[in-house]
Scaffold this motif. Sequence first.
Motif, short mmCIF file in Angstrom:
data_model
loop_
_atom_site.label_atom_id
_atom_site.label_comp_id
_atom_site.label_asym_id
_atom_site.label_seq_id
_atom_site.Cartn_x
_atom_site.Cartn_y
_atom_site.Cartn_z
N VAL A 269 0.76 -1.27 0.00
CA VAL A 269 0.17 -0.16 0.04
C VAL A 269 0.86 1.18 0.08
O VAL A 269 2.18 1.29 0.36
N GLY A 270 0.53 2.50 -0.72
CA GLY A 270 1.07 3.74 -0.57
C GLY A 270 2.25 3.62 -1.60
O GLY A 270 3.04 4.44 -1.53
N PHE A 271 2.12 2.97 -2.79
CA PHE A 271 3.18 3.14 -3.83
C PHE A 271 2.28 3.23 -5.04
O PHE A 271 1.13 2.69 -5.03
N ASP A 272 2.87 4.15 -5.96
CA ASP A 272 1.94 4.35 -7.24
C ASP A 272 2.68 3.58 -8.21
O ASP A 272 3.40 3.75 -8.76
N CYS B 122 -12.55 -1.46 -7.87
CA CYS B 122 -11.89 -2.27 -6.91
C CYS B 122 -12.86 -3.42 -6.53
O CYS B 122 -13.03 -3.59 -5.40
N THR B 123 -13.30 -4.24 -7.49
CA THR B 123 -14.25 -5.12 -7.15
C THR B 123 -13.09 -6.51 -7.02
O THR B 123 -12.53 -6.83 -8.06
N HIS C 225 -7.00 -2.00 0.38
CA HIS C 225 -5.95 -1.68 -0.15
C HIS C 225 -5.85 -1.32 -1.74
O HIS C 225 -5.23 -0.17 -2.21
N CYS C 226 -6.86 -1.93 -2.36
CA CYS C 226 -6.97 -1.32 -3.83
C CYS C 226 -7.38 0.16 -3.86
O CYS C 226 -6.86 0.84 -4.70
N GLN C 227 -8.54 0.48 -2.99
CA GLN C 227 -8.91 1.86 -2.95
C GLN C 227 -7.87 2.78 -2.68
O GLN C 227 -7.81 3.98 -2.92
N ASN C 228 -6.84 2.50 -1.97
CA ASN C 228 -5.58 3.10 -1.73
C ASN C 228 -4.51 2.90 -2.57
O ASN C 228 -3.20 3.22 -2.27
N TYR D 109 -4.62 -5.92 -12.30
CA TYR D 109 -3.91 -6.62 -10.92
C TYR D 109 -4.38 -5.65 -10.04
O TYR D 109 -4.37 -4.46 -9.77
N LEU D 110 -4.98 -6.46 -8.88
CA LEU D 110 -5.35 -5.64 -7.68
C LEU D 110 -5.06 -6.54 -6.31
O LEU D 110 -5.03 -7.66 -6.61
#
Length: 176
Positions: A36-39, A77-78, A110-113, A103-104
């Motif tokens: 999380v927190g990476f572009d 983000c389903t 996490h996906c929303q972030n 991919y998610l």
Amino acid sequence: MALSRALIVALLTATIFPTISMATDFIVGDGKGWTVGFDYQTWAANKVFHVGDKLIFEYSTGEHNVFKVNGTDFRNCTVPAASQGLTSGEDVIVLETPGRKWYLCGVGDHCQNGQKLFVNVLPSETQAPSPSPLSSVLPVTVPRSPSPAPWSSPSSSPVLSKYRWVPRKLIAMFQP
């Protein structure tokens, strides 16, 4: 004379046929891994993905997972059924077909972030060569009679005259 023929063959091979390259292994997120927190879109933006390349998702087991989804599920983000997720902590996905891939992470929000990745996969560099610039200049049919080819005279066409030395077998390789 033999040296000049060998040189011509080497030059033809180097300019007409694509370079064969090996598949590339991409560690998603490089040193950060899958987190999380990476572009990930910025990470993927300067990379070129081809069929045969591998995406390697590295993360601590139990903290994340990886789901391959379609474009709509990616945007929303389903998360698919848990049985479809990868959870090893070092998930390897071989890019087997060209096209868009999504991919998610399906853990919490996490996906929303931002823990999601989109890549566009190009055909393999080792697939059959596409028609070369020569094929657009050379005629579609090759004369089979002993008469000279229409481009054998420099006065017939300035563009075609510089290709008069191309062997007929080579010309036939580029015909549909």
